[in-house]
Design an enzyme around this catalytic site. Structure first.
Site, PDB file in Angstrom:
ATOM      1  N   ARG A 215      45.469  60.004  24.397  1.00  0.00           N
ATOM      2  CA  ARG A 215      44.909  58.962  23.517  1.00  0.00           C
ATOM      3  C   ARG A 215      44.467  59.532  22.170  1.00  0.00           C
ATOM      4  NH1 ARG A 215      40.065  56.208  26.238  1.00  0.00           N
ATOM      5  NH2 ARG A 215      41.618  56.159  27.913  1.00  0.00           N
TER       6      ARG A 215
ATOM      7  N   GLY B  97      53.842  59.793  26.214  1.00  0.00           N
ATOM      8  CA  GLY B  97      53.385  60.964  26.978  1.00  0.00           C
ATOM      9  C   GLY B  97      52.208  61.699  26.362  1.00  0.00           C
TER      10      GLY B  97
ATOM     11  N   ASP C 294      53.493  55.883  32.899  1.00  0.00           N
ATOM     12  CA  ASP C 294      53.963  54.958  31.855  1.00  0.00           C
ATOM     13  C   ASP C 294      55.416  55.264  31.488  1.00  0.00           C
ATOM     14  OD1 ASP C 294      51.379  53.782  31.548  1.00  0.00           O
ATOM     15  OD2 ASP C 294      50.747  55.474  30.334  1.00  0.00           O
TER      16      ASP C 294
ATOM     17  N   SER D  87      47.471  59.629  31.155  1.00  0.00           N
ATOM     18  CA  SER D  87      46.576  58.483  30.959  1.00  0.00           C
ATOM     19  C   SER D  87      45.263  58.600  31.728  1.00  0.00           C
ATOM     20  CB  SER D  87      47.294  57.206  31.385  1.00  0.00           C
ATOM     21  OG  SER D  87      46.397  56.121  31.335  1.00  0.00           O
TER      22      SER D  87
ATOM     23  N   ASP E 177      59.691  60.326  31.287  1.00  0.00           N
ATOM     24  CA  ASP E 177      60.437  59.558  30.282  1.00  0.00           C
ATOM     25  C   ASP E 177      60.143  60.065  28.870  1.00  0.00           C
ATOM     26  OD1 ASP E 177      57.749  58.484  30.284  1.00  0.00           O
ATOM     27  OD2 ASP E 177      58.525  56.952  28.918  1.00  0.00           O
TER      28      ASP E 177
ATOM     29  N   ASP F  94      55.531  60.897  36.377  1.00  0.00           N
ATOM     30  CA  ASP F  94      54.800  60.341  35.247  1.00  0.00           C
ATOM     31  C   ASP F  94      54.620  58.847  35.550  1.00  0.00           C
ATOM     32  OD1 ASP F  94      53.788  60.001  32.560  1.00  0.00           O
ATOM     33  OD2 ASP F  94      55.741  59.097  32.095  1.00  0.00           O
TER      34      ASP F  94
ATOM     35  N   ASN G 194      43.692  55.945  32.274  1.00  0.00           N
ATOM     36  CA  ASN G 194      43.676  54.651  32.975  1.00  0.00           C
ATOM     37  C   ASN G 194      44.617  54.646  34.173  1.00  0.00           C
ATOM     38  OD1 ASN G 194      41.980  52.900  31.148  1.00  0.00           O
ATOM     39  ND2 ASN G 194      43.497  53.604  29.670  1.00  0.00           N
TER      40      ASN G 194
END
Ligand code: BG6
Ligand code: MG
Length: 219
Positions: A48, A45, A10, A115, A169, A8, A117
């Protein structure tokens, strides 16, 4: 036999969770909506659009789909602005060392992030060369807690789920890994990722030696 790792982004490779928080907070303040760190925890996780729906529901706001989409886009513009400040110094402690070690030992490595991004973040960190494949929010329709992103990553590495360890996470991320039949490493507190096969408090403890010791019969 473990042949690959899926990370992962972020909260595992870098702590952009903070920039996500700031961007949502800015949007919420503009709207006069309540948004605090407790609500933010639920967004870890999560995609958006799922995130803005959680915030909207928390505020019992009545907003149509179109407006929600534009609000999420606005938050994303704040987030992208913050990403410009991200640099190669923003790896979470231990993350870069682990990626280098895995490459050196010949393991295959993929990113598995919700994400959209993700590629920008990797590029800002100068982390792109550490990954053989990228599975992100643009790769699949369904996001975590469904396993699709990780399955996409494993397929790109030409590996089966049982040959990969997923690092996560987020509660929803560990759920996704388990649903997909992957081995899992949780990074963070027990209350969040205690259901992973193995858990480390931070990435600093998650050295290749520690991971190998924890999954002894798989290496
Ligand atoms: C995840 C974050 O990695 O990506 C979530 O943990 C975030 O908090 C999600 O909502 C989607 O991110 P983006 O960049 O597509 O808005
Ligand atoms: Mg995460």
């Amino acid at each position: 036999m473990i042949k690959g790792f899926i990370f992962d982004l972020d909260g595992v490779i870098t702590d952009t969770a903070e920039q996500h928080f700031e961007a949502w907070k800015k949007l919420a303040d503009e709207l006069g909506w309540i948004f605090d760190r407790k609500v933010n925890e639920k967004l870890r996780g999560v995609s958006r659009m799922a995130s803005i729906n959680i915030i909207k529901d928390h505020n019992k706001a009545n907003v149509d789909e179109d407006t929600l989409f534009h609000l999420a886009e606005k938050k994303n513009n704040y987030y992208k602005e913050a990403l410009k400040e991200l640099s190669q110094d923003d790896f979470l402690p231990g993350a870069k060392e682990l990626l280098i070690h895995l490459k050196r030992e010949g393991f295959k490595v993929a990113l598995g992030s919700s994400s959209k991004n993700a590629k920008t973040v990797l590029s800002q960190l100068q982390a792109t060369p550490y990954f053989d494949a990228v599975a992100d929010g643009n790769s699949t329709k369904r996001s975590k807690p469904e396993p699709d992103i990780f399955l996409f990553g494993a397929k790109a590495l030409k590996l089966k789920p049982e040959e990969c360890i997923v690092f996560e996470d987020a509660e929803s991320g560990v759920d996704a890994a388990k649903k997909g039949g992957f081995h899992s490493v949780g990074i963070g507190p027990k209350g969040r990722v205690g259901h992973a096969d193995v858990r480390f408090e931070t990435m600093k403890e998650a050295t290749l030696f520690a991971v190998k010791s924890s999954f002894k019969n798989l290496f």
